[in-house]
Write a protein that holds these residues in place. Sequence first.
Motif, PDB file in Angstrom:
ATOM      1  N   PHE A  88     -46.299  51.126 -20.905  1.00 49.64           N
ATOM      2  CA  PHE A  88     -46.513  50.469 -22.194  1.00 49.64           C
ATOM      3  C   PHE A  88     -46.382  48.954 -22.055  1.00 49.64           C
ATOM      4  N   LEU A  89     -45.452  48.538 -21.180  1.00 54.11           N
ATOM      5  CA  LEU A  89     -45.240  47.098 -20.979  1.00 54.11           C
ATOM      6  C   LEU A  89     -46.503  46.464 -20.385  1.00 54.11           C
ATOM      7  N   LEU A  90     -47.045  47.107 -19.348  1.00 57.71           N
ATOM      8  CA  LEU A  90     -48.225  46.548 -18.681  1.00 57.71           C
ATOM      9  C   LEU A  90     -49.439  46.559 -19.604  1.00 57.71           C
ATOM     10  N   THR A  91     -49.640  47.690 -20.295  1.00 55.98           N
ATOM     11  CA  THR A  91     -50.797  47.730 -21.200  1.00 55.98           C
ATOM     12  C   THR A  91     -50.577  46.728 -22.345  1.00 55.98           C
ATOM     13  N   LEU A  97     -53.076  39.581 -23.529  1.00 52.20           N
ATOM     14  CA  LEU A  97     -53.995  38.650 -22.876  1.00 52.20           C
ATOM     15  C   LEU A  97     -55.371  38.715 -23.556  1.00 52.20           C
ATOM     16  N   PHE A  98     -55.809  39.925 -23.899  1.00 55.37           N
ATOM     17  CA  PHE A  98     -57.091  40.073 -24.603  1.00 55.37           C
ATOM     18  C   PHE A  98     -57.029  39.342 -25.949  1.00 55.37           C
ATOM     19  N   TYR A  99     -55.901  39.522 -26.598  1.00 52.08           N
ATOM     20  CA  TYR A  99     -55.722  38.940 -27.935  1.00 52.08           C
ATOM     21  C   TYR A  99     -55.790  37.410 -27.867  1.00 52.08           C
ATOM     22  N   VAL A 100     -55.036  36.841 -26.913  1.00 53.06           N
ATOM     23  CA  VAL A 100     -55.021  35.380 -26.745  1.00 53.06           C
ATOM     24  C   VAL A 100     -56.418  34.896 -26.354  1.00 53.06           C
ATOM     25  N   THR A 101     -57.111  35.672 -25.501  1.00 51.48           N
ATOM     26  CA  THR A 101     -58.454  35.267 -25.073  1.00 51.48           C
ATOM     27  C   THR A 101     -59.419  35.261 -26.251  1.00 51.48           C
ATOM     28  N   ALA A 102     -59.337  36.289 -27.104  1.00 52.31           N
ATOM     29  CA  ALA A 102     -60.235  36.340 -28.264  1.00 52.31           C
ATOM     30  C   ALA A 102     -59.981  35.153 -29.182  1.00 52.31           C
ATOM     31  N   LEU A 103     -58.739  34.694 -29.255  1.00 54.56           N
ATOM     32  CA  LEU A 103     -58.417  33.562 -30.125  1.00 54.56           C
ATOM     33  C   LEU A 103     -58.699  32.220 -29.460  1.00 54.56           C
ATOM     34  N   PHE A 104     -58.188  32.071 -28.211  1.00 52.76           N
ATOM     35  CA  PHE A 104     -58.200  30.731 -27.592  1.00 52.76           C
ATOM     36  C   PHE A 104     -58.886  30.683 -26.225  1.00 52.76           C
ATOM     37  N   TRP A 108     -54.768  31.089 -20.932  1.00 56.06           N
ATOM     38  CA  TRP A 108     -53.893  31.604 -19.876  1.00 56.06           C
ATOM     39  C   TRP A 108     -54.242  30.960 -18.535  1.00 56.06           C
ATOM     40  N   CYS A 109     -55.558  30.965 -18.176  1.00 58.65           N
ATOM     41  CA  CYS A 109     -55.981  30.463 -16.857  1.00 58.65           C
ATOM     42  C   CYS A 109     -55.581  29.006 -16.659  1.00 58.65           C
ATOM     43  N   GLY A 110     -55.863  28.192 -17.655  1.00 58.66           N
ATOM     44  CA  GLY A 110     -55.654  26.759 -17.489  1.00 58.66           C
ATOM     45  C   GLY A 110     -54.207  26.333 -17.581  1.00 58.66           C
ATOM     46  N   TRP A 111     -53.396  27.106 -18.332  1.00 60.21           N
ATOM     47  CA  TRP A 111     -52.037  26.636 -18.610  1.00 60.21           C
ATOM     48  C   TRP A 111     -50.941  27.464 -17.966  1.00 60.21           C
ATOM     49  N   ALA A 112     -51.138  28.760 -17.844  1.00 55.26           N
ATOM     50  CA  ALA A 112     -49.988  29.593 -17.452  1.00 55.26           C
ATOM     51  C   ALA A 112     -50.204  30.469 -16.231  1.00 55.26           C
ATOM     52  N   CYS A 113     -51.445  30.621 -15.768  1.00 49.35           N
ATOM     53  CA  CYS A 113     -51.672  31.505 -14.618  1.00 49.35           C
ATOM     54  C   CYS A 113     -50.902  30.962 -13.400  1.00 49.35           C
ATOM     55  N   PRO A 114     -50.099  31.807 -12.727  1.00 49.79           N
ATOM     56  CA  PRO A 114     -49.323  31.314 -11.579  1.00 49.79           C
ATOM     57  C   PRO A 114     -50.204  30.659 -10.518  1.00 49.79           C
ATOM     58  N   PHE A 115     -51.419  31.189 -10.356  1.00 53.76           N
ATOM     59  CA  PHE A 115     -52.295  30.605  -9.332  1.00 53.76           C
ATOM     60  C   PHE A 115     -52.620  29.148  -9.682  1.00 53.76           C
ATOM     61  N   THR A 116     -52.976  28.904 -10.938  1.00 59.04           N
ATOM     62  CA  THR A 116     -53.302  27.532 -11.361  1.00 59.04           C
ATOM     63  C   THR A 116     -52.068  26.646 -11.278  1.00 59.04           C
ATOM     64  N   CYS A 222     -60.925  36.800  -9.118  1.00 59.45           N
ATOM     65  CA  CYS A 222     -60.211  37.177 -10.349  1.00 59.45           C
ATOM     66  C   CYS A 222     -61.173  37.845 -11.343  1.00 59.45           C
ATOM     67  N   PRO A 223     -60.859  39.089 -11.769  1.00 59.08           N
ATOM     68  CA  PRO A 223     -61.775  39.779 -12.692  1.00 59.08           C
ATOM     69  C   PRO A 223     -61.702  39.235 -14.121  1.00 59.08           C
ATOM     70  N   TYR A 224     -60.615  38.551 -14.417  1.00 55.49           N
ATOM     71  CA  TYR A 224     -60.397  38.113 -15.806  1.00 55.49           C
ATOM     72  C   TYR A 224     -61.504  37.162 -16.277  1.00 55.49           C
TER      73      TYR A 224
END
Length: 464
Positions: A88-91, A97-104, A108-116, A222-224
């Motif tokens: 449940f935690l992972l889903t 992430l889907f929710y934030v993507t639909a809004l903004f 995630w990629c530009g600000w919080a992704c560990p890779f970035t 990255c599939p995202y």
Amino acid sequence: MLTSKKPNLESVTSINADGSRYFIHPADVSGNFTVWRRVFGALLLAVYVLLPWIPAGGYPAVFFDLAERRFHFFGLTFLSEDLWIGFFLLTGLGFSLFYVTALFGRLWCGWACPFTVFLEQVYRRIERLIDGDAFARRSLDQSAWTFSKTSKRIVKHTLYLVVSLILAHIFVSYFVSIPRLYGYMQESPLNNAKAFGVMLFLAGALYFSFSWFREQFCLILCPYGRIQSALTDDDTVVIGYDELRGEPRGKKSDPNAGDCINCSRCVQVCPTGIDIRNGLQMECIGCAACIDACNEVMDKTSRPRGLVRYDSMNGLAGKVRRYWRPRIMLYTAMLFLGLAVAGLFLTGLHSAKLELVRFPGAPYYVTETTVRNQFRLHLVTKQNAETTFMFSTNELPAGAVVSGIDGPVPVSPGGGKMLTVIVQIPLESYTESFDVTFEATVNPGDFVLSDSVKFLGPSKYLLQ
Ligand code: SF4
Ligand code: SF4
């Protein structure tokens, strides 16, 4: 002569037509978003480094204790049988992430992704420190191998390796804890070959990813980034270029030209080497560097900021912006439902467990005068202190005798205990099956756990 590649919509900038690698060297940029990204990146790095050091409930705040098969999370302990919560935690995280993507969009990629964060706030800074600005880096790439270039390369890659080793050690500490990691470091690597192997593999992967592979991870692996077109719509806030205002491009002195002076600053600062003026592209990681770059240019040309800005495609096209739309309403409702369910599960979690099951074999034993049932009482404590269980049962038939528990039962820190409990009642008291409930008051913490099982006996027809 120095050459730099012009972005196009046919291929990714970092791969040349012949399949070889083109190294992107984004130019330095300053501005509000750059400052906030640095602050946020530093905060995330601090969280990553400090979490294994911060104690909570006697364990590190986040500790995947592989040896004991336990997961400690800010004072909560999850056992392997609590693994279903992880689903449940992972889903839930994926859905957020889907929710934030639909809004903004790709916030995630530009600000919080560990890779970035690692690439922009750690490795790229080391490169900037050793090799200089984008122009100097590109010159160095294309220059012959002199003593200066060789020594710079050696220093830079040594620093990359050291940082990769440190980051890999921190990662391993999430699974073995800092004191145990320190102990491992005092011994021969062969004594802890698995942990050492994981650390080496990870350090190698980090070094490869950040010294060479870089933005290709976002563009190719990255599939995202690839599914974002399915998650966003024309009302999603993305980073875009205001074509209505900017076109046709031209000099400031040209009265027929739009606000874009075609200076290419937005392209030079882009870490994925794209031209945001070509429209929303899969390669855009939403880092906002082009916003800061263009705002600088707008300031210098005395024009209003925001030619490149956070806006929806509808907003950029001069249409009405809609933030509340059916997709967002549905996502919001699902998010709150998910939070409520997660809250319900988490409040039901205790730092100890009690489980009552029937002993394998015959369900009951009958003598001339008694009926007897045997149960297994499984006690587990997730606490980092000795835990005492004090038992009581529900009201049992007259003459019932419970044996196997004589007073409080201590369980060592983080351990478990299995007790065999026998409940015996006079034969004449047995008419039909009934519930036997064991209730335990747990110290420290003083909360109550209980579990029930049926007391079975012979059918009344057999008793006649
Ligand atoms: S930085 Fe602004 S003005 Fe310069 S090319 Fe990009 S969009 Fe045009
Ligand atoms: S287009 Fe702008 S926001 Fe997107 S990756 Fe390039 S610089 Fe960052």
